[in-house]
Motif scaffolding. Structure first.
Motif: not given
Lengths: 182, 429
Positions: A142, B29-30, A106-107, A109-110, A117, B25-26, B289, B33, B21-22, A102, B44, B13, B40-41, A113
């Motif tokens: 980042x 993002x989902x 997440x990382x 995906x980030x 950027x 954030x995940x 996020x 999306x 935090x993950x 997981x 950031x 999760x 999702x952009x 993105x």
């Protein structure tokens, strides 16, 4: 994987994380220096430093991002451990694997993105509004730190770094009394 | 479908034990999306926007200020300064625990640091003197929660930065409820010890009033620093970041001259603060996020409309919010809980007409309860660890129940009399 290579990767990641963490700590010291200088200049010389707010914002972001690999390496993240702590053996291992997957998703995906950027800021040489500081060198922190953090999670997933305990070798130098109990 | 995705992904999760935090954030993002046409952009941009903030930079500064003072040996000094003051009162050193926790709350800004720092000094000393161990850990776990309410508070700083509420007003608003909760804790200890004197042995050698006051001579630089830092914010002389930054320099000077701060300890404090800030910051990153994904879909407004159709009163909503926090407090630590729920709860309560500053104080008290609610209550874990598991987590939790109930009383009082939180901010700003 041969033991020597495994050890080299582990040491490399530890050194990288330590270098990033030191940079994060220096960014924090810089924030103090800038703020105090700005206050003194405003109070005593009546000339406030116009770059203070933007510089502090940039240093704050950089400090957070650069600290991420070491916090991950030392497994200091806040997490909900209520289920994970109860499971042992195969189930515990499976849940831990899921957690690492997981985190990797997440990382990944980030990072995915953050590259366009950063590219956008680089191509247009974006600058801060008031002090005209070039942004992309700061923004690069980042994706860079996300990538190192991703590598640490991957190394933990594949058993290169011990899954349960923080990396040991640098602990003597970096591990400090944990007032937060984490 | 949205709520199933939000709840399902977040719970699944988070339950794996991944960094919270993950998980946040995940989930964000989902949602971005699948529910916002792959936007999702935005994640950031949202992260960069939140952390490029002068207001949020007060958080690491206050963490650093607290770390420096904690490493300069003030726990012992503060404890010995307060000890003679309460010797004559039934409860003795148990009151000292609450008073020193209140003082530490004004230094560390963190509930856990407060419980850990005061507990490490108080527990061995009080065990040696024959105090009831359950009463000792209960007072320390309960007293530790004051760290979040008494300014400077990490909770107020993050709440203020995320909701754009004045941090000066929030700090001012925390003073009366913080002192009130501390006083209620002391009243409870007093009553328990009057009814059962065996809980806290009385010291026959009572110092004179002058001796008791003289003890404060040993901690005056600390008191002056606290007054200067909080006073400059509340008095509108400096922003929280400026006050904390200057406070850091003053703390280094004071601790070097008056305390035990060495160069090595200072380096440790800076390094540790950077990592501690990252730990908190990563939570904020994930929640940012999630907040972005939730707000872009107009979820808070939807919740508000749904609530309106059910015809619930404003106080009914507050009751439900508190109940939800109490349940979630069993599974999440306080700050995480606040950060992840603010995107929905803050617009909901402000939409019902509640003052943002009052909401900040209410949420802080509720998350304080989470700090002492098993099984995740971090104050309980840290105190059980401090006793080297001599007092189990369950025993600490039971010993903390009265303090848990006092927090609930404080919530009722705050709801009935919002002026408790709003009097000082209205007076000063």
């Amino acid at each position: 994987m041969p033991f020597m290579i495994k050890k080299k990767i582990e040491q490399g990641l530890e050194r990288l994380a330590l270098a990033f963490a030191i940079a994060a700590a220096l960014a924090m010291v810089s924030i103090v220096v800038i703020i105090v200088t700005s206050v003194l200049m405003r109070k005593f010389a009546n000339t406030p430093i116009h770059i203070t707010e933007e510089m502090v914002g940039l240093l704050l972001s950089v400090s957070l991002f650069l600290g991420l690999p070491m916090v991950t390496l030392k497994a200091q993240h806040v997490r909900v451990s209520i289920v994970a702590d109860q499971l042992r053996g195969v189930l515990g291992f499976a849940l831990q694997t899921l957690a690492l997957v997981a985190a990797l998703i997440f990382f990944s995906w980030l990072i995915w993105e953050s590259i366009p950027w950063l590219e956008f800021a680089f191509n247009r040489s974006l600058k801060t509004q008031t002090s005209r500081i070039l942004l992309y060198p700061w923004m690069a922190a980042l994706p860079l730190s996300l990538a190192v953090t991703w590598m640490i999670f991957a190394a933990r997933l594949f058993g290169i770094i011990d899954r349960s305990a923080p990396a040991s070798e640098f602990d003597a130098e970096t591990s400090l009394p944990d007032a937060e109990g984490r | 479908m949205f709520w199933i995705t939000l709840g399902g992904v977040l719970i699944t999760t988070a339950a794996t034990g991944v960094a919270l935090g993950a998980a946040l954030g995940l989930t964000g993002l989902i949602i971005l999306h699948f529910f916002s046409n792959g936007a999702t952009s935005l994640a950031v941009d949202a992260i960069w926007g939140v952390f490029n903030s002068f207001t949020l930079s007060a958080v690491p500064m206050f963490i650093l200020l607290g770390e420096i003072l904690l490493r300069s040996g003030i726990s012992e000094r503060a404890y010995s300064a307060f000890t003679p003051l309460f010797r004559r009162i039934p409860g003795g050193l148990l009151h000292t625990n609450i008073a020193v926790c209140t003082l530490f709350g004004a230094v560390s800004g963190s509930s856990l640091s407060t419980a850990a720092a005061v507990g490490s000094v108080a527990y061995p000393e009080m065990s040696k003197r024959g105090y009831d161990k359950d009463m000792v850990v209960g007072s320390l776990a309960g007293g530790g929660t004051l760290g979040l309410l008494i300014p400077p508070s990490l909770s107020f700083l993050i709440f203020g930065a995320l909701t754009e509420t004045s941090i000066g007003r929030l700090f001012a608003a925390g003073i009366i409820p913080g002192l009130m909760v501390g006083a209620l804790f002391m009243a409870y200890i007093f009553v328990r010890c009057v009814r059962n004197p065996g809980l806290a042995p009385r010291n026959p050698a009572s110092p004179s009033f002058l001796q008791a006051i003289a003890g404060f001579g040993r901690i005056w630089p600390l008191l002056a620093l606290i007054v200067a830092v909080i006073g400059s914010i509340v008095g509108g002389l400096a922003t929280p970041t400026e006050a904390a930054g200057v406070g850091v320099v003053l703390a280094v000077i004071i601790s070097s001259i008056w305390g035990d701060l060495t160069a090595r300890k200072l380096v440790e404090a800076v390094y540790r603060s950077a990592l501690l800030f990252t730990t908190v910051g990563f939570l904020v990153l994930g929640a940012t996020i999630l907040a972005q994904s939730v707000s872009i879909l107009g979820i808070p407004q939807e919740v508000l409309q749904t609530v309106a159709t059910y015809g619930l009163s404003a106080y009914g909503i507050v009751f439900i919010v508190v109940l939800v926090y109490l349940v979630l407090g069993c599974f999440f630590d306080g700050l995480s809980l606040m950060i992840m729920t603010l995107p929905v709860v803050f617009p909901l309560l402000t939409g019902m007409g509640f003052d943002p500053v009052w909401i900040g104080v209410l949420i802080t008290i509720v998350i304080e309860i989470g700090q002492v609610t098993p099984p995740v209550g971090l104050n309980l874990s840290v105190l059980s660890a401090l006793t080297k598991n001599e007092i189990t987590l369950g025993r600490v939790a039971v010993a903390t129940v009265p303090y848990w109930l006092i927090h609930l009383v404080a919530i009722v009082l705050l709801t009935l009399f919002p002026v408790l939180a709003l009097y000082l901010p209205d007076l000063l700003f």
